[in-house]
Design a protein around this motif. Structure first.
Motif, PDB file in Angstrom:
ATOM      1  N   LEU A 279       0.820  -1.208   0.000  1.00 52.61           N
ATOM      2  CA  LEU A 279       0.000   0.000   0.000  1.00 52.61           C
ATOM      3  C   LEU A 279       0.856   1.261   0.000  1.00 52.61           C
ATOM      4  O   LEU A 279       0.492   2.267  -0.595  1.00 52.61           O
ATOM      5  CB  LEU A 279      -0.948   0.005   1.203  1.00 52.61           C
ATOM      6  CG  LEU A 279      -2.143  -0.950   1.097  1.00 52.61           C
ATOM      7  CD1 LEU A 279      -2.783  -1.173   2.470  1.00 52.61           C
ATOM      8  CD2 LEU A 279      -3.167  -0.421   0.107  1.00 52.61           C
ATOM      9  N   ALA A 280       2.006   1.195   0.638  1.00 50.61           N
ATOM     10  CA  ALA A 280       2.898   2.362   0.714  1.00 50.61           C
ATOM     11  C   ALA A 280       3.618   2.626  -0.604  1.00 50.61           C
ATOM     12  O   ALA A 280       4.106   3.737  -0.830  1.00 50.61           O
ATOM     13  CB  ALA A 280       3.914   2.172   1.835  1.00 50.61           C
ATOM     14  N   ARG A 281       3.693   1.629  -1.476  1.00 51.27           N
ATOM     15  CA  ARG A 281       4.415   1.786  -2.746  1.00 51.27           C
ATOM     16  C   ARG A 281       3.669   2.698  -3.728  1.00 51.27           C
ATOM     17  O   ARG A 281       4.292   3.327  -4.573  1.00 51.27           O
ATOM     18  CB  ARG A 281       4.657   0.426  -3.405  1.00 51.27           C
ATOM     19  CG  ARG A 281       5.619  -0.463  -2.621  1.00 51.27           C
ATOM     20  CD  ARG A 281       5.870  -1.754  -3.366  1.00 51.27           C
ATOM     21  NE  ARG A 281       6.643  -1.506  -4.560  1.00 51.27           N
ATOM     22  CZ  ARG A 281       7.972  -1.451  -4.624  1.00 51.27           C
ATOM     23  NH1 ARG A 281       8.675  -1.622  -3.532  1.00 51.27           N
ATOM     24  NH2 ARG A 281       8.588  -1.227  -5.759  1.00 51.27           N
ATOM     25  N   HIS A 282       2.359   2.714  -3.671  1.00 52.67           N
ATOM     26  CA  HIS A 282       1.537   3.531  -4.577  1.00 52.67           C
ATOM     27  C   HIS A 282       1.837   3.235  -6.049  1.00 52.67           C
ATOM     28  O   HIS A 282       1.871   4.135  -6.880  1.00 52.67           O
ATOM     29  CB  HIS A 282       1.712   5.026  -4.295  1.00 52.67           C
ATOM     30  CG  HIS A 282       1.364   5.418  -2.899  1.00 52.67           C
ATOM     31  ND1 HIS A 282       0.073   5.437  -2.441  1.00 52.67           N
ATOM     32  CD2 HIS A 282       2.151   5.779  -1.854  1.00 52.67           C
ATOM     33  CE1 HIS A 282       0.077   5.800  -1.170  1.00 52.67           C
ATOM     34  NE2 HIS A 282       1.310   6.002  -0.788  1.00 52.67           N
ATOM     35  N   ASP A 283       2.078   1.943  -6.355  1.00 53.09           N
ATOM     36  CA  ASP A 283       2.376   1.569  -7.739  1.00 53.09           C
ATOM     37  C   ASP A 283       1.374   0.553  -8.302  1.00 53.09           C
ATOM     38  O   ASP A 283       1.601  -0.022  -9.357  1.00 53.09           O
ATOM     39  CB  ASP A 283       3.802   1.020  -7.851  1.00 53.09           C
ATOM     40  CG  ASP A 283       4.015  -0.281  -7.089  1.00 53.09           C
ATOM     41  OD1 ASP A 283       3.067  -0.772  -6.421  1.00 53.09           O
ATOM     42  OD2 ASP A 283       5.139  -0.820  -7.148  1.00 53.09           O
ATOM     43  N   GLY A 284       0.285   0.331  -7.584  1.00 50.50           N
ATOM     44  CA  GLY A 284      -0.731  -0.620  -8.030  1.00 50.50           C
ATOM     45  C   GLY A 284      -0.505  -2.036  -7.550  1.00 50.50           C
ATOM     46  O   GLY A 284      -1.370  -2.890  -7.734  1.00 50.50           O
ATOM     47  N   SER A 285       0.643  -2.307  -6.922  1.00 54.84           N
ATOM     48  CA  SER A 285       0.928  -3.675  -6.494  1.00 54.84           C
ATOM     49  C   SER A 285       0.022  -4.141  -5.365  1.00 54.84           C
ATOM     50  O   SER A 285      -0.117  -5.341  -5.139  1.00 54.84           O
ATOM     51  CB  SER A 285       2.402  -3.829  -6.101  1.00 54.84           C
ATOM     52  OG  SER A 285       2.741  -2.937  -5.058  1.00 54.84           O
ATOM     53  N   GLU A 286      -0.640  -3.196  -4.680  1.00 53.30           N
ATOM     54  CA  GLU A 286      -1.576  -3.592  -3.627  1.00 53.30           C
ATOM     55  C   GLU A 286      -2.760  -4.379  -4.199  1.00 53.30           C
ATOM     56  O   GLU A 286      -3.453  -5.085  -3.478  1.00 53.30           O
ATOM     57  CB  GLU A 286      -2.072  -2.373  -2.843  1.00 53.30           C
ATOM     58  CG  GLU A 286      -3.059  -1.506  -3.572  1.00 53.30           C
ATOM     59  CD  GLU A 286      -2.434  -0.531  -4.564  1.00 53.30           C
ATOM     60  OE1 GLU A 286      -3.186   0.157  -5.278  1.00 53.30           O
ATOM     61  OE2 GLU A 286      -1.181  -0.443  -4.661  1.00 53.30           O
ATOM     62  N   ALA A 287      -2.965  -4.292  -5.508  1.00 47.37           N
ATOM     63  CA  ALA A 287      -4.046  -5.058  -6.148  1.00 47.37           C
ATOM     64  C   ALA A 287      -3.843  -6.559  -5.978  1.00 47.37           C
ATOM     65  O   ALA A 287      -4.795  -7.325  -6.110  1.00 47.37           O
ATOM     66  CB  ALA A 287      -4.155  -4.705  -7.623  1.00 47.37           C
TER      67      ALA A 287
END
Length: 193
Positions: free
Chosen positions: A104-112
């Motif tokens: 979630l902290a990356r803000h690159d869509g990987s939280e999907a």
């Protein structure tokens, strides 16, 4: 099959490969059946645009999570299910939750990757806790929680035994978002180093 349908089928097949999951696991992660997903992959049935976009987004995120060596909800549920004792199950749950925070902290869509619905942990209590913790982390990050996290409260209160706290102390020290799900765990037990 028309050109557009063929392209959709090809991209869904690529998404399946990119996800790193079996067809059954990927279909479950997307909230559909393996047979329905098979009809999308063959072009016999056309998926909605929302489903199509979601499949691609989740597949890319699952691949990114593997590259980052980060646990997903799928990995976390499996680790809890395979845990040899409850202490190890708790560790895996909190490690998975911490990995979600990193994504979630990356803000690159990987939280999907955490939008992919996990299979059961084998225990309704842990299934509910995983869903509630996941929803809480997404909401805390200002993101919409995944659909699979919309769960009913447990029918009976779950108050795991605690080495230092009495029953009523556990209940008093439980965050509201957990208590609403009929899960009672002191906030301090959710803190990791």
């Amino acid at each position: 099959m028309d050109k557009d349908s063929r392209t959709v089928a090809e991209l869904l097949n690529r998404a399946l490969v990119e996800s790193g999951l079996s067809q059954v696991a990927f279909a479950t992660a997307l909230g559909t059946s393996a047979s329905r997903f098979s009809t999308y992959r063959s072009g016999r049935t056309k998926p909605t645009a929302q489903f199509f976009l979601r499949a691609g987004r989740i597949a890319r995120a699952l691949q990114a999570a593997r590259e980052y060596r980060i646990m997903t909800a799928l990995d976390t549920a499996t680790a809890i299910r395979e845990a040899t004792d409850e202490d190890w199950a708790w560790r895996m749950l909190l490690q998975g939750r911490d990995h979600l925070r990193l994504l979630l902290a990356r803000h690159d869509g990987s939280e999907a990757a955490w939008e992919a619905a996990p299979s059961t942990t084998g225990q309704a209590n842990f299934d509910t806790l995983l869903a509630v913790l996941t929803a809480h982390e997404f909401a805390a990050a200002g993101e919409d929680p995944p659909q699979w996290t919309n769960v009913e409260a447990l029918p009976d209160p779950w108050v795991p035994t605690h080495p230092f706290l009495e029953h009523n102390e556990i209940i008093e020290q439980t965050p509201d978002y957990l208590a609403q799900a009929n899960v009672f765990i002191p906030a301090r037990d959710l803190v990791t180093a």
